[in-house]
Design a protein around this motif. Structure first.
Motif, PDB file in Angstrom:
ATOM      1  N   GLY A 113       0.841  -1.199   0.000  1.00  0.00           N
ATOM      2  CA  GLY A 113       0.000   0.000   0.000  1.00  0.00           C
ATOM      3  C   GLY A 113       0.866   1.235   0.000  1.00  0.00           C
ATOM      4  N   ILE A 114       0.263   2.362  -0.371  1.00  0.00           N
ATOM      5  CA  ILE A 114       1.037   3.606  -0.357  1.00  0.00           C
ATOM      6  C   ILE A 114       1.217   4.059   1.095  1.00  0.00           C
ATOM      7  CG2 ILE A 114       0.333   4.290  -2.693  1.00  0.00           C
ATOM      8  CD1 ILE A 114      -1.675   6.236  -1.459  1.00  0.00           C
ATOM      9  N   ASP A 115       2.068   5.057   1.301  1.00  0.00           N
ATOM     10  CA  ASP A 115       2.331   5.543   2.657  1.00  0.00           C
ATOM     11  C   ASP A 115       1.050   6.084   3.287  1.00  0.00           C
ATOM     12  OD1 ASP A 115       5.135   5.055   2.565  1.00  0.00           O
ATOM     13  OD2 ASP A 115       5.348   6.790   1.268  1.00  0.00           O
ATOM     14  N   GLY A 116       0.776   5.621   4.507  1.00  0.00           N
ATOM     15  CA  GLY A 116      -0.424   6.081   5.197  1.00  0.00           C
ATOM     16  C   GLY A 116      -1.605   5.146   5.046  1.00  0.00           C
ATOM     17  N   SER A 117      -1.427   4.044   4.281  1.00  0.00           N
ATOM     18  CA  SER A 117      -2.548   3.122   4.058  1.00  0.00           C
ATOM     19  C   SER A 117      -2.792   2.217   5.272  1.00  0.00           C
ATOM     20  CB  SER A 117      -2.310   2.272   2.809  1.00  0.00           C
ATOM     21  OG  SER A 117      -1.126   1.505   2.958  1.00  0.00           O
ATOM     22  N   GLY A 118      -1.829   2.149   6.180  1.00  0.00           N
ATOM     23  CA  GLY A 118      -2.015   1.371   7.408  1.00  0.00           C
ATOM     24  C   GLY A 118      -1.455  -0.031   7.363  1.00  0.00           C
ATOM     25  N   LYS A 119      -0.652  -0.331   6.319  1.00  0.00           N
ATOM     26  CA  LYS A 119      -0.219  -1.725   6.168  1.00  0.00           C
ATOM     27  C   LYS A 119       0.678  -2.227   7.296  1.00  0.00           C
ATOM     28  CE  LYS A 119       3.214  -0.008   3.496  1.00  0.00           C
ATOM     29  NZ  LYS A 119       3.856   0.082   4.799  1.00  0.00           N
ATOM     30  N   ALA A 170      -4.626   9.325   1.814  1.00  0.00           N
ATOM     31  CA  ALA A 170      -3.371   8.944   2.461  1.00  0.00           C
ATOM     32  C   ALA A 170      -2.606  10.178   2.935  1.00  0.00           C
ATOM     33  CB  ALA A 170      -2.513   8.127   1.492  1.00  0.00           C
ATOM     34  N   LEU A 171      -2.649  11.236   2.123  1.00  0.00           N
ATOM     35  CA  LEU A 171      -1.971  12.497   2.479  1.00  0.00           C
ATOM     36  C   LEU A 171      -2.578  13.064   3.759  1.00  0.00           C
ATOM     37  CD1 LEU A 171       0.141  14.640   1.440  1.00  0.00           C
ATOM     38  CD2 LEU A 171      -1.801  15.826   0.426  1.00  0.00           C
ATOM     39  N   GLU A 172      -3.902  13.061   3.845  1.00  0.00           N
ATOM     40  CA  GLU A 172      -4.594  13.552   5.050  1.00  0.00           C
ATOM     41  C   GLU A 172      -4.180  12.745   6.275  1.00  0.00           C
ATOM     42  OE1 GLU A 172      -8.907  13.931   4.883  1.00  0.00           O
ATOM     43  OE2 GLU A 172      -8.716  14.762   2.851  1.00  0.00           O
ATOM     44  N   ARG A 173      -4.115  11.431   6.110  1.00  0.00           N
ATOM     45  CA  ARG A 173      -3.731  10.557   7.235  1.00  0.00           C
ATOM     46  C   ARG A 173      -2.315  10.868   7.713  1.00  0.00           C
ATOM     47  NH1 ARG A 173      -5.341   4.213   6.688  1.00  0.00           N
ATOM     48  NH2 ARG A 173      -7.586   4.464   6.578  1.00  0.00           N
ATOM     49  N   THR A 208      -2.207  14.031   9.681  1.00  0.00           N
ATOM     50  CA  THR A 208      -2.780  13.847  11.025  1.00  0.00           C
ATOM     51  C   THR A 208      -1.801  13.102  11.922  1.00  0.00           C
ATOM     52  OG1 THR A 208      -4.897  13.582   9.900  1.00  0.00           O
ATOM     53  CG2 THR A 208      -4.851  13.021  12.223  1.00  0.00           C
ATOM     54  N   ARG A 209      -1.141  12.097  11.328  1.00  0.00           N
ATOM     55  CA  ARG A 209      -0.221  11.235  12.075  1.00  0.00           C
ATOM     56  C   ARG A 209       1.026  12.001  12.502  1.00  0.00           C
ATOM     57  NH1 ARG A 209       1.678   6.318   8.497  1.00  0.00           N
ATOM     58  NH2 ARG A 209       3.065   7.880   7.599  1.00  0.00           N
ATOM     59  N   GLY A 210       1.423  12.994  11.700  1.00  0.00           N
ATOM     60  CA  GLY A 210       2.650  13.748  12.004  1.00  0.00           C
ATOM     61  C   GLY A 210       3.880  12.921  11.702  1.00  0.00           C
ATOM     62  N   GLY A 211       4.965  13.199  12.381  1.00  0.00           N
ATOM     63  CA  GLY A 211       6.219  12.474  12.128  1.00  0.00           C
ATOM     64  C   GLY A 211       7.035  13.178  11.065  1.00  0.00           C
ATOM     65  N   ASN A 212       8.216  12.655  10.821  1.00  0.00           N
ATOM     66  CA  ASN A 212       9.130  13.296   9.875  1.00  0.00           C
ATOM     67  C   ASN A 212       8.675  13.097   8.440  1.00  0.00           C
ATOM     68  OD1 ASN A 212      10.725  14.052  12.023  1.00  0.00           O
ATOM     69  ND2 ASN A 212      11.989  12.212  11.916  1.00  0.00           N
ATOM     70  N   LYS A 213       8.945  14.101   7.631  1.00  0.00           N
ATOM     71  CA  LYS A 213       8.626  14.046   6.215  1.00  0.00           C
ATOM     72  C   LYS A 213       9.597  13.077   5.535  1.00  0.00           C
ATOM     73  CE  LYS A 213       7.830  17.294   2.443  1.00  0.00           C
ATOM     74  NZ  LYS A 213       8.816  16.672   1.568  1.00  0.00           N
ATOM     75  N   GLU A 214       9.100  12.312   4.571  1.00  0.00           N
ATOM     76  CA  GLU A 214       9.975  11.388   3.853  1.00  0.00           C
ATOM     77  C   GLU A 214      10.036  11.746   2.375  1.00  0.00           C
ATOM     78  OE1 GLU A 214       9.302   7.246   4.667  1.00  0.00           O
ATOM     79  OE2 GLU A 214      10.283   7.451   6.617  1.00  0.00           O
ATOM     80  N   VAL A 215      10.981  11.119   1.697  1.00  0.00           N
ATOM     81  CA  VAL A 215      11.323  11.508   0.332  1.00  0.00           C
ATOM     82  C   VAL A 215      10.163  11.364  -0.672  1.00  0.00           C
ATOM     83  CG1 VAL A 215      12.320   9.303  -0.425  1.00  0.00           C
ATOM     84  CG2 VAL A 215      13.251  11.421  -1.311  1.00  0.00           C
ATOM     85  N   THR A 222     -10.144   2.409   3.983  1.00  0.00           N
ATOM     86  CA  THR A 222     -10.900   3.456   4.680  1.00  0.00           C
ATOM     87  C   THR A 222     -11.817   2.839   5.738  1.00  0.00           C
ATOM     88  OG1 THR A 222     -12.774   3.418   3.134  1.00  0.00           O
ATOM     89  CG2 THR A 222     -10.948   4.901   2.592  1.00  0.00           C
ATOM     90  N   ALA A 223     -11.960   1.520   5.688  1.00  0.00           N
ATOM     91  CA  ALA A 223     -12.831   0.830   6.655  1.00  0.00           C
ATOM     92  C   ALA A 223     -12.200   0.878   8.047  1.00  0.00           C
ATOM     93  CB  ALA A 223     -13.052  -0.621   6.220  1.00  0.00           C
ATOM     94  N   ASP A 224     -12.998   0.544   9.042  1.00  0.00           N
ATOM     95  CA  ASP A 224     -12.554   0.489  10.431  1.00  0.00           C
ATOM     96  C   ASP A 224     -11.376  -0.497  10.547  1.00  0.00           C
ATOM     97  OD1 ASP A 224     -13.173   0.872  13.398  1.00  0.00           O
ATOM     98  OD2 ASP A 224     -13.276  -1.315  13.175  1.00  0.00           O
ATOM     99  N   LEU A 225     -10.379  -0.138  11.357  1.00  0.00           N
ATOM    100  CA  LEU A 225      -9.168  -0.959  11.489  1.00  0.00           C
ATOM    101  C   LEU A 225      -9.473  -2.412  11.849  1.00  0.00           C
ATOM    102  CD1 LEU A 225      -6.034  -1.283  11.638  1.00  0.00           C
ATOM    103  CD2 LEU A 225      -6.170  -0.470  13.992  1.00  0.00           C
ATOM    104  N   ASP A 226     -10.351  -2.621  12.844  1.00  0.00           N
ATOM    105  CA  ASP A 226     -10.688  -3.992  13.255  1.00  0.00           C
ATOM    106  C   ASP A 226     -11.316  -4.779  12.111  1.00  0.00           C
ATOM    107  OD1 ASP A 226      -9.698  -3.685  15.775  1.00  0.00           O
ATOM    108  OD2 ASP A 226     -11.619  -3.141  16.691  1.00  0.00           O
ATOM    109  N   GLU A 227     -12.136  -4.079  11.332  1.00  0.00           N
ATOM    110  CA  GLU A 227     -12.794  -4.700  10.179  1.00  0.00           C
ATOM    111  C   GLU A 227     -11.748  -5.173   9.162  1.00  0.00           C
ATOM    112  OE1 GLU A 227     -16.009  -2.843   7.345  1.00  0.00           O
ATOM    113  OE2 GLU A 227     -16.328  -2.127   9.406  1.00  0.00           O
ATOM    114  N   VAL A 228     -10.777  -4.303   8.875  1.00  0.00           N
ATOM    115  CA  VAL A 228      -9.712  -4.614   7.906  1.00  0.00           C
ATOM    116  C   VAL A 228      -8.893  -5.805   8.406  1.00  0.00           C
ATOM    117  CG1 VAL A 228      -7.570  -3.748   6.856  1.00  0.00           C
ATOM    118  CG2 VAL A 228      -9.568  -2.250   7.004  1.00  0.00           C
TER     119      VAL A 228
END
Length: 200
Positions: free
Chosen positions: A12-18, A140-143, A146-153, A181-187
């Motif tokens: 998944g792309i960055d922020g997808s939760g994989k 993913a950009l929005e996530r 929200t998550r913060g942290g260091n910017k990556e390349v 986009t579904a609930d984490l437990d669901e995924v």
């Protein structure tokens, strides 16, 4: 029930939760008598550490150097972790594999396909299942914001759009697309159920 070890890859792309999802899936499988190892790429090998430095923009690497490092790190990953685990009857739940390298390092869809073939030519094992946590580059950009942290390349929206399109072009037909986009437990539960079914 006798269990034959299998190899499961989460992409998944960055922020997808994989990373979160794959770790949770691995933990639950262990409680359900599916012995497995959670593993990620890049690894903590010397090559993987250099890749992380590049991703965190601490060092600069041209595309050829990036690709060379990813392939070297994957050789370590396959030979020291993936194959020995599978051989010992332990399944592997993995965060990123060669599909990531093709999607991220590919200039466009055609180049991404070339990188994929390059990995396959090296004889790296094929996963039994690939789960793609599907999230639009905008969400993913929005996530990530929200998550913060260091910017990556690869954080720029244009880069993530290129990566997303590369993924769609190179993922195998058997890929299981999961609505990220579904609930984490669901995924997590969906992936666990699918994995359990693959063993029965």
């Amino acid at each position: 029930m006798p269990v034959k070890s299998q190899f499961f890859v989460f992409e998944g792309i960055d922020g997808s939760g994989k990373t979160t999802v794959s770790k949770r899936v691995s933990e639950i499988l262990n409680t359900k008598s599916i012995p497995n190892l959670w593993h990620r790429e890049p690894t903590d090998s010397e090559f993987g550490k250099k890749i992380r430095e590049f991703l965190q923009e601490k060092i600069k690497l041209n595309p050829e150097e990036q690709l060379k490092l990813f392939l070297s790190d994957r050789e370590v990953s396959v030979n020291e972790t993936i194959l020995p685990s599978l051989k010992n009857g332990q399944s592997v739940v993995q965060d990123r594999y060669y599909f990531s390298t093709a999607a991220y390092q590919g200039r466009d869809e055609e180049h991404a396909a070339d990188i994929l073939y390059m990995n396959e030519d090296k004889g790296f094992p094929e996963p039994n299942r690939v789960y793609f946590l599907d999230l639009s580059p905008e969400e993913a950009l929005e996530r990530r914001a929200t998550r913060g942290g260091n910017k990556e390349v690869f954080d720029e929206q244009l880069e993530q759009t290129r990566i997303y399109q590369n993924y769609l072009a190179i993922l195998p037909e058997s890929t299981i697309f999961v609505d990220a986009t579904a609930d984490l437990d669901e995924v997590v539960n969906f992936c666990v159920e699918d994995i359990l079914n693959s063993f029965s």
